[in-house]
Design an enzyme around this catalytic site. Structure first.
Site, PDB file in Angstrom:
ATOM      1  CD  GLU A 112      -2.924  -1.063   2.307  1.00 42.29           C
ATOM      2  OE1 GLU A 112      -2.570  -1.515   3.415  1.00 42.29           O
ATOM      3  OE2 GLU A 112      -4.032  -0.546   2.095  1.00 42.29           O
ATOM      4  CD  GLU A 134      -3.469  -6.578   3.709  1.00 38.21           C
ATOM      5  OE1 GLU A 134      -3.482  -7.332   2.707  1.00 38.21           O
ATOM      6  OE2 GLU A 134      -2.945  -5.446   3.702  1.00 38.21           O
TER       7      GLU A 134
END
Ligand code: NAD
Length: 700
Positions: A112, A134
């Site tokens: 990210e 995740e």
């Protein structure tokens, strides 16, 4: 924490470099340091361009779970998340070109951070992985991926990357649009700098912050995108039955964020992120899959005071499905393997199997070609027992037959050193019984691998009655050397995993014998979170094998044997010759070239009752029967820790990870409530549901 340097070309380099950690991670300190470094680079008039990179081998490995789960207050987590968002927005909007040079893996929050750059260069290292794992821990991205990724590559391409959690190699990451270019390892900073000084000099904003931006692959309102979102939503429900809120929350963040501007979208993501992080599902998954697995990997159960065993050469007896798999993982760990079978042809076949697995890993880009070659060269196929001289450990994976196993044990022990360990990979035969053939029973142990060995990370380490503490410690050192996860189990029928797993299969068959519609049995199991229904699984395992194991237990236990209600179904299926998938007929039919379907004849054998039970009551039975059997294993000392019971269940037979494992499940229900549930089910369905007398103590 973040090394800051500015060079003669006006490029400010922000290099992640966390002290005392092998890898960079996102945590409170590193985020604060990065926010400060962003402020410095943005405000520094000498900095004309910004390069974000890492001084370590990898870029950033994701968030530190300890830090992530320490916070409990939703408002504070939200505030902290939004603060990071604002800093990342400041970086991408500061009017200076930003490039990221990724020397190795960029995962989760790390990727990210990279997505904030206007240009990403990855090193083509075979070990490097890129993606958003995740979801595999019940979490979702929280640093902008649900907003930046679809805005960069389009919703349809972004959704699988966000929802499936796959870790891609560098070439796949390039094809997926996660990075802009891949260069030779070591060249990534130079390539990123070249971009900043050249083409990038005029590109100091993200496409979505510029004029006339259009979402790649079609706008939100376009029929294609609407259809893709609808299909994703439906598919998600069909596959997970709402058991994994992270998936739903990712989809909602994408949907709600993409109909608005990015800043509003990031707030939507942050809210869903907090909700996901605080969900009991995420907590259970991280507790088991991270904290408990890490503890097991650190060999928490290893007896003290035994020097660490280093392995240089291991013998494997039997080059069949399991033996060749064990040979592969051993050779991959850099250990020389003597792979023994009764004929040279069989031994060679075992090595070819290992070669095939290595080739597939090279094709996927997760193993370098030269490493694969060296790995295969480490496996030495043979029929000559004297080759076992000098091995520190011999693992037998011959036929599941006491006499054959006794024979190879004697022959191996005749040529190995007195200190060598002999391990059996038996799935059903008690270790203490097999050790009777051994002249060194203290050195005899069970190492139960799972199939396919190269994909299943669990090893059940089985301690026989006469196995020494030293052998346990040294066997655990071997599992650690393989990079696999051990659980330590005492010798008992079915050990731990097979015993509890078979309670699940038999419960499904008991339901069939009661007249529950087979499709309902299968669906209730998957709704409970099991990966595969019990009837399909019984077909995979082989109904005949289950029948043989039941028969063996009956013969061994005599009068003490208590048959389970599902066993008569097993016996009947074997009588009918419907023994499973390999035979092409079991609970399912397997028509050539078509999907399997439930065997219609089952309805004649076991007619469905007019009134079918509520699906919730079947889900409760599936979960309770496994949990109570696992608790019994704890009570009887078959497993010695709740941690091992949960890890073995989730990694070994696919007990739903979002429930954390059977013992976590009991804790989630509440010990007293679970006990009451067991009593009620025992009264109605039989003693298999009766809770162990010391339920509360054994869960402590
Ligand atoms: P397999 O039939 O594929 O392989 C057995 C191999 O042993 C064959 O290659 C055979 O030629 C060889 N062999 C037989 N007698 C021998 C001898 N005297 N000396 C040397 N080699 C000999 O069987 P498998 O599925 O690999 O299972 C092997 C063992 O692993 C069994 O004990 C089984 O219970 C256990 N196990 C199997 C699984 C599974 O999923 N298949 C999982 C865990 C454990």
């Amino acid at each position: 924490m973040i090394d800051y340097a500015i060079d003669g070309d006006g490029i400010a380099t922000l290099a992640w470099n966390m002290p005392e950690r092998p890898q960079n991670v996102i945590d409170g300190e590193s985020v604060e340091a990065f926010i400060a470094a962003i402020g410095r680079a943005v405000g520094d008039p000498a900095a004309k361009a910004i390069l974000v990179t890492s001084a370590k081998r990898d870029f950033i490995a994701g968030s530190d779970p300890e830090w992530l789960f320490a916070a409990k207050d939703p408002e504070r987590i939200l505030e902290r998340t939004l603060r990071f968002h604002r800093a990342l927005r400041q970086l991408e909007n500061c009017g200076k070109p930003v490039a990221a040079a990724l020397p190795g893996s960029a995962l989760g929050g790390g990727l990210e951070v990279a997505l904030v750059a206007h240009y990403r260069v990855a090193a083509g290292d075979v070990r490097a992985r890129f993606g958003f794992p995740e979801v595999t821990l019940g979490l979702m991205p929280g640093a902008g991926a649900t907003q930046r990724l679809p805005r960069r590559i389009g919703i349809e391409r972004a959704l699988p990357l966000l929802l499936e959690g796959r870790r891609l190699g560098a070439a796949e990451a390039l094809a997926a649009g996660l990075v802009d270019t891949v260069v030779a390892p070591g060249e990534e900073r130079r390539a990123a700098r070249a971009w900043l000084l050249g083409r990038g000099a005029g590109e100091s904003h993200q496409p979505w912050d510029g004029e006339g931006y259009a979402l790649p692959g079609g706008a939100m309102a376009s029929p294609d995108v609407q259809q893709a979102l609808m299909a994703a939503n439906a598919l998600l429900h069909a596959r997970t039955f709402g058991n994994y809120p992270a998936l739903q929350n990712i989809l909602s963040a994408v949907y709600e964020g993409l109909v608005t501007d990015i800043d509003t979208g990031l707030v939507a993501e942050a809210r869903y992120f907090v909700r996901t992080l605080l969900s009991p599902q995420a907590r259970a998954m991280v507790d088991t899959l991270v904290f408990a697995v890490n503890e097991a990997n650190r060999l928490a159960a290893r007896p003290d005071g035994v020097p660490t065993q280093v392995y240089t050469q291991v013998g494997i007896l039997g080059a069949g499905m399991m033996g060749s798999g064990i040979a592969f993982v051993t050779a991959k760990a850099g250990i020389a393997v003597v792979l023994l079978d009764t004929t040279m042809e069989a031994a060679e076949r075992g090595r070819s199997h290992a070669r095939d697995v290595a080739r597939r890993q090279v094709e996927r880009g997760v193993l370098a070609a030269d490493e694969a070659e060296a790995l295969v060269a480490r496996i030495d196929p043979s029929t000559d027992y004297t080759r076992l001289a000098g091995t520190e450990l011999a693992i037998e994976a011959v036929f599941e037959d006491r006499a054959v196993k006794a024979d190879v044990t004697r022959r191996a022990e005749a040529v190995t050193d007195a200190t060598a360990i002999l391990a059996s990979n038996t799935s059903t035969l008690p270790i203490s019984g097999l050790a009777e053939a051994s002249v060194r029973p203290a050195n005899f142990i069970g190492l139960h691998f799972f199939s396919p060995v190269e994909k299943m990370p669990l090893v059940e380490v089985i301690v026989g009655r006469r196995t020494s503490r030293e052998t346990v410690a040294r066997a655990l050192d071997f599992v650690r050397a393989l990079g696999m996860t051990p659980i330590v189990v005492n010798d008992a029928r079915g050990f731990y995993t097979s015993r509890v797993f078979s309670s699940y299969l038999l419960e499904g068959m008991a339901m069939v014998s009661e007249g529950v519609v087979p499709a309902l049995v299968e669906n209730a199991a998957t709704m409970a979170g099991m990966p595969v229904g019990p009837l399909a699984l019984a077909d995979e395992v082989s109904i005949e094998l289950i029948h043989r194991i039941n028969g063996q237990a009956r013969a061994d236990l005599g009068k003490a044997y208590r048959p389970q209600p599902g066993e008569e179904v097993v016996a009947r299926m074997v009588e009918l010759g419907r023994v499973g998938k390999k035979a092409g007929r079991g609970f399912y039919d397997y028509p050539a070239g078509a999907a399997k379907r439930l065997w219609p004849g089952l309805a004649e054998e076991y007619p469905s009752t007019a009134r079918q039970p509520a699906v919730g009551s079947l889900i409760e039975r599936f979960l309770t029967v496994q949990a109570v059997e696992a608790a019994r294993c704890l009570d009887e000392g078959v497993v010695t820790s709740a941690r091992d019971a949960d890890v073995g269940a989730v990694l070994g037979w696919g007990f739903p990870a979002f429930r954390g494992g059977p013992i976590s499940h009991i804790r989630g229900v509440g010990v007293a409530a679970f006990g009451a549930q067991c009593e009620r089910l025992a009264a109605r369905h039989g003693q298999r549901f009766a809770p162990p007398p010391r339920l509360e103590e054994c869960l402590r």
